[in-house]
Write a protein that holds these residues in place. Structure first.
Motif, PDB file in Angstrom:
ATOM      1  N   THR A   1       0.849  -1.184   0.000  1.00 18.52           N
ATOM      2  CA  THR A   1       0.000   0.000   0.000  1.00 18.52           C
ATOM      3  C   THR A   1       0.884   1.234   0.000  1.00 18.52           C
ATOM      4  O   THR A   1       1.764   1.360   0.843  1.00 18.52           O
ATOM      5  CB  THR A   1      -0.912   0.023   1.248  1.00 18.52           C
TER       6      THR A   1
ATOM      7  N   LEU B   1       1.331   5.153   0.614  1.00 19.99           N
ATOM      8  CA  LEU B   1       0.729   6.251   1.364  1.00 19.99           C
ATOM      9  C   LEU B   1       1.385   7.567   0.975  1.00 19.99           C
ATOM     10  O   LEU B   1       2.582   7.618   0.722  1.00 19.99           O
ATOM     11  CB  LEU B   1       0.916   6.051   2.872  1.00 19.99           C
ATOM     12  N   HIS B   2       0.582   8.615   0.971  1.00 19.78           N
ATOM     13  CA  HIS B   2       1.142   9.955   0.794  1.00 19.78           C
ATOM     14  C   HIS B   2       1.925  10.287   2.061  1.00 19.78           C
ATOM     15  O   HIS B   2       1.635   9.740   3.137  1.00 19.78           O
ATOM     16  CB  HIS B   2       0.023  10.974   0.576  1.00 19.78           C
TER      17      HIS B   2
ATOM     18  N   THR C   1       1.816  12.677   4.209  1.00 20.34           N
ATOM     19  CA  THR C   1       0.999  13.087   5.361  1.00 20.34           C
ATOM     20  C   THR C   1       0.256  11.905   5.958  1.00 20.34           C
ATOM     21  O   THR C   1       0.116  11.792   7.176  1.00 20.34           O
ATOM     22  CB  THR C   1      -0.005  14.192   4.968  1.00 20.34           C
ATOM     23  N   ASP C   2      -0.242  10.998   5.100  1.00 19.19           N
ATOM     24  CA  ASP C   2      -0.926   9.802   5.589  1.00 19.19           C
ATOM     25  C   ASP C   2       0.054   8.882   6.307  1.00 19.19           C
ATOM     26  O   ASP C   2      -0.262   8.306   7.356  1.00 19.19           O
ATOM     27  CB  ASP C   2      -1.583   9.048   4.431  1.00 19.19           C
ATOM     28  N   HIS C   3       1.248   8.741   5.746  1.00 21.47           N
ATOM     29  CA  HIS C   3       2.287   7.906   6.353  1.00 21.47           C
ATOM     30  C   HIS C   3       2.593   8.408   7.760  1.00 21.47           C
ATOM     31  O   HIS C   3       2.654   7.628   8.720  1.00 21.47           O
ATOM     32  CB  HIS C   3       3.544   7.949   5.471  1.00 21.47           C
ATOM     33  N   GLU C   4       2.765   9.716   7.910  1.00 21.70           N
ATOM     34  CA  GLU C   4       3.057  10.304   9.219  1.00 21.70           C
ATOM     35  C   GLU C   4       1.921  10.050  10.198  1.00 21.70           C
ATOM     36  O   GLU C   4       2.154   9.681  11.350  1.00 21.70           O
ATOM     37  CB  GLU C   4       3.304  11.811   9.071  1.00 21.70           C
ATOM     38  N   ALA C   5       0.685  10.208   9.748  1.00 19.54           N
ATOM     39  CA  ALA C   5      -0.471  10.006  10.628  1.00 19.54           C
ATOM     40  C   ALA C   5      -0.554   8.555  11.108  1.00 19.54           C
ATOM     41  O   ALA C   5      -0.760   8.293  12.301  1.00 19.54           O
ATOM     42  CB  ALA C   5      -1.758  10.406   9.914  1.00 19.54           C
ATOM     43  N   VAL C   6      -0.392   7.611  10.187  1.00 18.55           N
ATOM     44  CA  VAL C   6      -0.488   6.188  10.543  1.00 18.55           C
ATOM     45  C   VAL C   6       0.604   5.805  11.534  1.00 18.55           C
ATOM     46  O   VAL C   6       0.338   5.201  12.585  1.00 18.55           O
ATOM     47  CB  VAL C   6      -0.406   5.301   9.279  1.00 18.55           C
TER      48      VAL C   6
ATOM     49  N   SER D   1       2.442   7.705  13.438  1.00 15.82           N
ATOM     50  CA  SER D   1       2.338   8.456  14.683  1.00 15.82           C
ATOM     51  C   SER D   1       1.388   7.742  15.653  1.00 15.82           C
ATOM     52  O   SER D   1       1.673   7.605  16.843  1.00 15.82           O
ATOM     53  CB  SER D   1       1.843   9.874  14.401  1.00 15.82           C
TER      54      SER D   1
END
Length: 64
Positions: free
Chosen positions: A26, A28-29, A31-36, A38
């Motif tokens: 998968t 991830l962008h 920002t999405d990578h950082e959110a997941v 985190s």
């Protein structure tokens, strides 16, 4: 001819279908990578609903 035991309880067709459906990787962008990651690194505290669900699980499910 002797029967060989089935190695999995999951039918072969289902396994093949899942392999075709589920992506191997998968993307991830950033920002999405950082959110997941985190949330994985510092998960939030359990909510009251989650605590209640775990309590209900302990009361109703018998583990083997």
């Amino acid at each position: 001819m002797p029967r060989t035991p089935q190695k999995s309880a999951i039918p072969r067709d289902a396994t093949d279908q899942a392999a075709e459906t589920v992506p191997e990787r998968t993307a991830l962008h950033p920002t999405d990578h950082e959110a997941v990651f985190s949330v994985l690194d510092t998960p939030p505290a359990p909510t009251e609903r989650l605590r209640t669900a775990f309590a209900r699980h302990r009361e109703t499910i018998t583990s083997r």
